[in-house]
Design a protein around this motif. Sequence first.
Motif, mmCIF file in Angstrom:
data_model
loop_
_atom_site.group_PDB
_atom_site.id
_atom_site.type_symbol
_atom_site.label_atom_id
_atom_site.label_comp_id
_atom_site.label_asym_id
_atom_site.label_seq_id
_atom_site.Cartn_x
_atom_site.Cartn_y
_atom_site.Cartn_z
ATOM 1 N N UNK A 34 96.409 113.706 88.948
ATOM 2 C CA UNK A 34 97.421 113.826 87.899
ATOM 3 C C UNK A 34 98.729 113.136 88.296
ATOM 4 N N UNK A 35 98.945 112.953 89.608
ATOM 5 C CA UNK A 35 100.196 112.315 90.028
ATOM 6 C C UNK A 35 100.289 110.879 89.522
ATOM 7 N N UNK A 36 99.136 110.270 89.250
ATOM 8 C CA UNK A 36 99.122 108.878 88.812
ATOM 9 C C UNK A 36 99.578 108.733 87.361
ATOM 10 N N UNK A 37 99.420 109.809 86.605
ATOM 11 C CA UNK A 37 99.766 109.755 85.194
ATOM 12 C C UNK A 37 98.677 110.349 84.345
ATOM 13 N N UNK A 38 98.641 109.930 83.106
ATOM 14 C CA UNK A 38 97.761 110.521 82.111
ATOM 15 C C UNK A 38 97.112 109.394 81.323
ATOM 16 N N UNK A 39 95.768 109.314 81.396
ATOM 17 C CA UNK A 39 95.079 108.171 80.823
ATOM 18 C C UNK A 39 94.007 108.625 79.831
ATOM 19 N N UNK A 40 93.867 107.925 78.710
ATOM 20 C CA UNK A 40 92.913 108.331 77.674
ATOM 21 C C UNK A 40 91.473 108.069 78.093
ATOM 22 N N UNK A 41 90.556 108.817 77.499
ATOM 23 C CA UNK A 41 89.124 108.629 77.762
ATOM 24 C C UNK A 41 88.334 109.133 76.557
ATOM 25 N N UNK A 42 87.027 108.827 76.549
ATOM 26 C CA UNK A 42 86.103 109.300 75.501
ATOM 27 C C UNK A 42 86.638 108.986 74.100
ATOM 28 N N UNK A 43 86.851 107.713 73.843
ATOM 29 C CA UNK A 43 87.416 107.261 72.575
ATOM 30 C C UNK A 43 86.375 107.347 71.460
ATOM 31 N N UNK A 44 86.773 107.865 70.313
ATOM 32 C CA UNK A 44 85.915 107.889 69.138
ATOM 33 C C UNK A 44 86.784 107.946 67.882
ATOM 34 N N UNK A 52 91.983 107.713 65.438
ATOM 35 C CA UNK A 52 91.311 107.549 66.721
ATOM 36 C C UNK A 52 91.461 108.864 67.466
ATOM 37 N N UNK A 53 90.365 109.358 68.010
ATOM 38 C CA UNK A 53 90.374 110.649 68.699
ATOM 39 C C UNK A 53 89.976 110.400 70.155
ATOM 40 N N UNK A 54 90.652 111.079 71.073
ATOM 41 C CA UNK A 54 90.397 110.808 72.485
ATOM 42 C C UNK A 54 90.851 111.979 73.344
ATOM 43 N N UNK A 55 90.335 112.004 74.572
ATOM 44 C CA UNK A 55 90.770 112.997 75.555
ATOM 45 C C UNK A 55 92.049 112.504 76.219
ATOM 46 N N UNK A 56 92.994 113.429 76.375
ATOM 47 C CA UNK A 56 94.307 113.057 76.888
ATOM 48 C C UNK A 56 94.957 114.303 77.462
ATOM 49 N N UNK A 57 95.968 114.099 78.290
ATOM 50 C CA UNK A 57 96.603 115.270 78.901
ATOM 51 C C UNK A 57 98.078 114.995 79.221
ATOM 52 N N UNK A 58 98.890 114.719 78.215
ATOM 53 C CA UNK A 58 100.298 114.415 78.476
ATOM 54 C C UNK A 58 101.092 115.613 78.974
ATOM 55 N N UNK A 59 100.575 116.808 78.759
ATOM 56 C CA UNK A 59 101.318 118.013 79.157
ATOM 57 C C UNK A 59 100.959 118.494 80.559
ATOM 58 N N UNK A 60 100.026 117.797 81.223
ATOM 59 C CA UNK A 60 99.659 118.165 82.579
ATOM 60 C C UNK A 60 98.936 119.494 82.678
ATOM 61 N N UNK A 61 98.092 119.796 81.687
ATOM 62 C CA UNK A 61 97.325 121.039 81.695
ATOM 63 C C UNK A 61 96.181 120.949 82.702
ATOM 64 N N UNK A 62 95.528 122.094 83.007
ATOM 65 C CA UNK A 62 94.422 122.057 83.977
ATOM 66 C C UNK A 62 93.295 121.113 83.582
ATOM 67 N N UNK A 502 94.129 102.235 79.274
ATOM 68 C CA UNK A 502 95.024 102.580 78.169
ATOM 69 C C UNK A 502 94.321 102.263 76.851
ATOM 70 N N UNK A 503 94.843 102.841 75.787
ATOM 71 C CA UNK A 503 94.249 102.694 74.456
ATOM 72 C C UNK A 503 94.995 101.630 73.655
ATOM 73 N N UNK A 504 94.211 100.720 73.067
ATOM 74 C CA UNK A 504 94.760 99.670 72.212
ATOM 75 C C UNK A 504 94.066 99.730 70.850
ATOM 76 N N UNK A 505 94.734 99.201 69.850
ATOM 77 C CA UNK A 505 94.171 99.108 68.497
ATOM 78 C C UNK A 505 94.260 97.658 68.036
ATOM 79 N N UNK A 506 93.159 97.194 67.439
ATOM 80 C CA UNK A 506 93.138 95.813 66.954
ATOM 81 C C UNK A 506 92.310 95.743 65.680
#
Length: 787
Positions: A34-44, A52-62, A502-506
């Motif tokens: 978590x020290x590295x930051x917060x990165x998206x995954x499992x994009x759908x 766009x729906x994805x796994x994310x954790x900007x609040x630093x939860x468990x 990271x997540x991009x849109x095109x």
Amino acid sequence: MRKITSIVFILFFLSSIGYAQSELSIEKIMKDPKWMGNFPSNIRWDDQSKHIIFNYNPEGNPSDSLYKIAVSKTDQIEKVTLEEQRAFIPSFANSNLAQTKKVYVRNGEIILVEVSSGKKTSLLNWGDRISTPRFLANENRISFESGGNLYVLDIDSGKINRVTNINSGNKRISREGSKINDREISLREENLELLQVVKEREENRESSRAYREATAEAEPFAYYLGDKSASSLQLSPDEKFTTFNLITRAENKRTVVPDYTHVSGYTTDINTRSKVGDEPTKVELALYDIQNEKVTIIDASTLPGIQDLPDYTKDYPEKNWEVKDRNVTFSSPIFSNDGKFAIVNIRSSDNKDRWIAQLDLNTAELKVLDRQRDEAWVAGPGVGSAYGGGTLGWLPDNKHIYFQSEESGYSHLYILDVTTGSKKALTSGKFEVFNPFISKDQKSWYLTTSEVHPGERHFYKMPLMGGKMEKLTSMTGNNDVSLSPDEKHMAILYSYSNKPWELFLKPNNAKAESKQLTSGQSEEFKAYNWKDPELVNFTAQDGASVPARLYKPNPEKSNGAAVIFVHGAGYLQNVHKWWSSYFREYMFHNLLTDLGYTVLDIDYRGSAGYGRDWRTGIYRHMGGKDLSDQVDGAKYLVAQHGVDPERVGLYGGSYGGFITLMALFNEPDTFKSGAALRSVTDWAHYNHGYTSNILNEPFNDPIAYKRSSPIYFAEGLKGNLLIAHGMIDTNVHFQDVVRLAQRLIELEKDNWEMAVYPVEDHGFVEPSSWTDEYKRILKLFNTTLLD
């Protein structure tokens, strides 16, 4: 006085060789990621293509939570509420042909969804477990499974019809029909003569039975499984046939792994896998003819080459090899949309043959459409496994099938006309194809390939029957695309060598610009200038061009020492232009480079991403070309990058740990030290699915096992060895290194040490374990390569 002098000398020595400090430390890079930051995954996407729906954790939860970004408001990231999550259509929902409707099971109900509006209708509340609802050719009818049988629901009438009668066990035989011996007859007659009431009751039962038999209808057709089980039941779209797999499971002895740190305070045994050489699970295919009420087990004896012996048998001329039909595994058939045809993927148990065959539903006969034979083992992107998967299906014309094959040496996309047998490669070249799928209008393919470079991934569009591929992505690195259901936008999970995902849109247009939607790097992570390793190739002793990633120190800091990293998994690619799954190791390599080391990370023989010949380069000899590639990498560093040949070390985990052992045992003049993490020491103790592909079976090919297992070469150890292993490793068992330790003790080797991790499985979880392990690795290299 002598101690003070020694300390001064060491400090002078370290400064003289440019031994530098780094902003990084083992404690920092191995702490919770978590020290590295917060990165998206499992994009759908949602089904309306709005979010766009994805796994994310900007609040630093468990753990991560679900977030969404609206296409119409890309500057706002919102958390998905629990109510919204409950409303999602599951990814496993079955679609009709036009993809306007979906059907799935939730909480015992069959739910029908109108995709455009999101309207949901409960079609059935069954009251018992139900699964796998599917649209049939008549899309007002849906099949589903319950209690090991198939049913059909008519949506308009609500009527339910059971279409199969499959039963576990054996058909029960009535007492009247069973045979009894003379002694039993004598006892029975004596009892009836002595006891009048018993005699009267028996006469009444006989009269009732005779009446029932005279008036009863014929017993309905039923199929009994005996000692087998059924799986993958499916109904043909035209509702005339059912197919299912018959499973006969073998009883294989399993290895016990003790957990010494169980919460109970007692040593607890974990039952894990068995070892290579297992009796295989038998998977047959059954065809259930509904109209004619019969079940036929599909006969594989007509498959071409079914009795072929593998080439390696020539190495054992003294052995009498029995020529017989090999065991095969059938996948679940795939029906054409009209239900008239079915194709099935069949694998030989030795995994040297894959047949794609057409199943004649009326005669239950197989017609082979394509055979892929590999004297090593059949695999590669999109090729699937013995149980199916991979790329295989029908084109909309119900005439052509599509599949992937390594026939050309690289995994490419093919189509085949089942009426003529004509086959056509839709893609070709020295690159590989990944995850092709047909567009919604059924006129095009979407696919990912490595055409630009083995270390890049890009997304393409191509005409359905083949033609020029249009490249839709442009960012250098890995472009993992999730196409919106309306196919108007691409959600791109993108990364580069030194930039996490990271997540991009095109817009779905090659000329459009990609817009970055997330920016998850922490300030602490961004503060360091992460290195972009150079992608290089060096020439191996057999002339092959070996890809690698090179981390070079600043010339003024170079200490003349080098570390070679050996990635795990064998069939895995780590020489690429995207963020590595080995991110801890990547950061460790940055630290090593700061300290003056040169680091080389090699995609040795057996690695993924370079075609069939590279993939199978380790067949029957692990520790052969995959090891010589490390040796040639060391020679390359010496010749091209000023590395001292007396100061080269290496390390790696799992397969990388295995190669490290083989290197120190068999190439001690090349490698002065090495760290073998969670390493296989004897392939006869590893699992069947992986090992038997590469080395066959130990009782059939002992040559391959003996020359591939480090424990047989331990007497060659000269350099310095660190062994590190988790004690509850259920993949590579702790037993592996225990046996090797005893071997080293008996050989009176004293230049090795072992670090054990009582709470860790194969993949370490605890930051404290990672930290301890890599502090030991760094200490090993600093003390053995810098003196």
